[in-house]
Design an enzyme around this catalytic site. Structure first.
Site, PDB file in Angstrom:
ATOM      1  N   PHE A  28       0.874  -1.190   0.000  1.00  0.00           N
ATOM      2  CA  PHE A  28       0.000   0.000   0.000  1.00  0.00           C
ATOM      3  C   PHE A  28       0.909   1.239   0.000  1.00  0.00           C
ATOM      4  CE2 PHE A  28      -3.415   2.752   1.252  1.00  0.00           C
ATOM      5  CZ  PHE A  28      -4.607   2.052   1.066  1.00  0.00           C
ATOM      6  N   ALA A  62       0.328  -2.196   5.584  1.00  0.00           N
ATOM      7  CA  ALA A  62       1.000  -2.108   6.876  1.00  0.00           C
ATOM      8  C   ALA A  62       0.437  -3.106   7.892  1.00  0.00           C
ATOM      9  CB  ALA A  62       0.867  -0.692   7.415  1.00  0.00           C
ATOM     10  N   GLU A  64      -0.494  -6.034   7.597  1.00  0.00           N
ATOM     11  CA  GLU A  64       0.023  -7.398   7.412  1.00  0.00           C
ATOM     12  C   GLU A  64       1.521  -7.509   7.726  1.00  0.00           C
ATOM     13  OE1 GLU A  64      -2.134  -5.955   5.027  1.00  0.00           O
ATOM     14  OE2 GLU A  64      -3.756  -7.086   5.966  1.00  0.00           O
ATOM     15  N   VAL A  87       1.867   4.730   5.975  1.00  0.00           N
ATOM     16  CA  VAL A  87       0.447   4.888   6.307  1.00  0.00           C
ATOM     17  C   VAL A  87       0.128   6.386   6.258  1.00  0.00           C
ATOM     18  CG1 VAL A  87      -1.353   4.484   8.014  1.00  0.00           C
ATOM     19  CG2 VAL A  87       0.515   2.834   7.768  1.00  0.00           C
ATOM     20  N   ILE A  88      -0.812   6.720   5.398  1.00  0.00           N
ATOM     21  CA  ILE A  88      -1.180   8.132   5.241  1.00  0.00           C
ATOM     22  C   ILE A  88      -2.588   8.345   5.777  1.00  0.00           C
ATOM     23  CG2 ILE A  88      -1.460  10.042   3.605  1.00  0.00           C
ATOM     24  CD1 ILE A  88       0.565   8.592   1.773  1.00  0.00           C
ATOM     25  N   HIS A  94      -8.924   5.282  10.549  1.00  0.00           N
ATOM     26  CA  HIS A  94      -8.329   4.047  10.046  1.00  0.00           C
ATOM     27  C   HIS A  94      -6.802   3.983  10.258  1.00  0.00           C
ATOM     28  CE1 HIS A  94      -8.592   0.604   7.328  1.00  0.00           C
ATOM     29  NE2 HIS A  94      -7.583   1.075   6.640  1.00  0.00           N
ATOM     30  N   ARG A 133       9.619  12.119   3.954  1.00  0.00           N
ATOM     31  CA  ARG A 133      10.258  11.041   4.729  1.00  0.00           C
ATOM     32  C   ARG A 133      10.702   9.859   3.876  1.00  0.00           C
ATOM     33  NH1 ARG A 133       7.283  14.274   7.230  1.00  0.00           N
ATOM     34  NH2 ARG A 133       7.429  14.681   9.460  1.00  0.00           N
TER      35      ARG A 133
HETATM   36  N1  INI Z   1      -2.101   0.250   4.508  1.00  0.00           N
HETATM   37  C1  INI Z   1      -0.956   0.964   4.426  1.00  0.00           C
HETATM   38  O1  INI Z   1       0.144   0.370   4.393  1.00  0.00           O
HETATM   39  N2  INI Z   1      -0.994   2.307   4.370  1.00  0.00           N
HETATM   40  C2  INI Z   1      -2.170   3.010   4.401  1.00  0.00           C
HETATM   41  O2  INI Z   1      -2.123   4.259   4.336  1.00  0.00           O
HETATM   42  C3  INI Z   1      -3.386   2.293   4.508  1.00  0.00           C
HETATM   43  N3  INI Z   1      -4.637   2.990   4.549  1.00  0.00           N
HETATM   44  O3  INI Z   1      -4.641   4.212   4.736  1.00  0.00           O
HETATM   45  O4  INI Z   1      -5.689   2.398   4.446  1.00  0.00           O
HETATM   46  C4  INI Z   1      -3.322   0.884   4.541  1.00  0.00           C
HETATM   47  N4  INI Z   1      -4.460   0.142   4.598  1.00  0.00           N
HETATM   48  C5  INI Z   1      -4.481  -1.258   4.286  1.00  0.00           C
HETATM   49  C6  INI Z   1      -4.197  -2.149   5.497  1.00  0.00           C
HETATM   50  O5  INI Z   1      -2.846  -2.019   5.919  1.00  0.00           O
HETATM   51  C7  INI Z   1      -4.464  -3.621   5.152  1.00  0.00           C
HETATM   52  O6  INI Z   1      -3.611  -4.034   4.128  1.00  0.00           O
HETATM   53  C8  INI Z   1      -5.913  -3.887   4.728  1.00  0.00           C
HETATM   54  O7  INI Z   1      -6.806  -3.355   5.678  1.00  0.00           O
HETATM   55  C9  INI Z   1      -6.168  -5.407   4.596  1.00  0.00           C
HETATM   56  O8  INI Z   1      -5.997  -6.067   5.856  1.00  0.00           O
END
Ligand code: INI
Length: 162
Positions: A28, A62, A64, A87-88, A94, A133
């Site tokens: 992601f 993130a 996982e 993660v934004i 969330h 970053r």
């Molecule tokens: N995962 C990220 O790595 N960064 C994000 O910004 C993010 N947002 O914002 O939703 C994100 N979501 C997915 C999450 O980590 C899982 O992969 C998903 O929920 C499936 O379990």
């Protein structure tokens, strides 16, 4: 200033020669995470490490990362494991839930597995902070996590055991 007059000081060097690393990357926001991975591998190589001693696992996001970091840490193949993700913050809470779970889990895994697990997670309020970053004006969190991993792997090998 660090007091260096004490007889026994345990401090890891930042020499990466011979060290093995497992890196977990969240796909992601891959645009940024690829930059963190580049920064991490570059830091390892510039500190004497070998890219052939780096193994990378990609996961969906993130959330996982801890599962995979745990498996890598438990495998016995690595001197340290790095967690890289971005993660934004969006319009809902969330991101905050993900961030606190990931940070807590990574610390727990490190202690359970008695292995350095370093935190190369970018937690940004917006895209601009993520850019800053991931290799621009606020450095590269992947390179920072690699340096910490090198130092902690070397520290771990000289710290007294139980
Ligand atoms: N995962 C990220 O790595 N960064 C994000 O910004 C993010 N947002 O914002 O939703 C994100 N979501 C997915 C999450 O980590 C899982 O992969 C998903 O929920 C499936 O379990």
């Amino acid at each position: 200033m660090i007091n260096r007059t004490v007889k026994n000081i345990f401090e890891g060097t930042i020499e990466a020669k011979g060290l093995k690393f497992g890196i977990v990357c969240g796909r992601f926001n891959e645009f940024f995470v690829s930059k963190l991975l580049d920064g991490a591998v570059d830091a390892i190589v510039r500190h004497g490490g070998n890219a052939d001693n780096v193994e990378v696992a990609w996961v969906p996001g993130a959330y996982e990362i801890p599962f995979t970091a745990k498996r890598m840490a438990a495998s016995g193949r690595y001197d340290a494991v790095l967690a890289l993700g971005v993660v934004i913050q969006g319009g809902t809470p969330h991101a905050g839930y993900i961030n606190s779970e990931v940070a807590k889990s990574l610390a727990q895994i490190s202690m359970e597995e008695n292995l350095p697990v370093t935190y190369g997670m970018v937690t940004a309020n917006n895209i601009e902070q993520a850019i800053e970053r991931s290799g621009t004006k606020a450095g590269n969190k992947g390179a920072d996590a690699a340096l910490a991993a090198i130092e902690m792997a070397n520290l771990s090998s000289i710290l007294p055991n139980k």
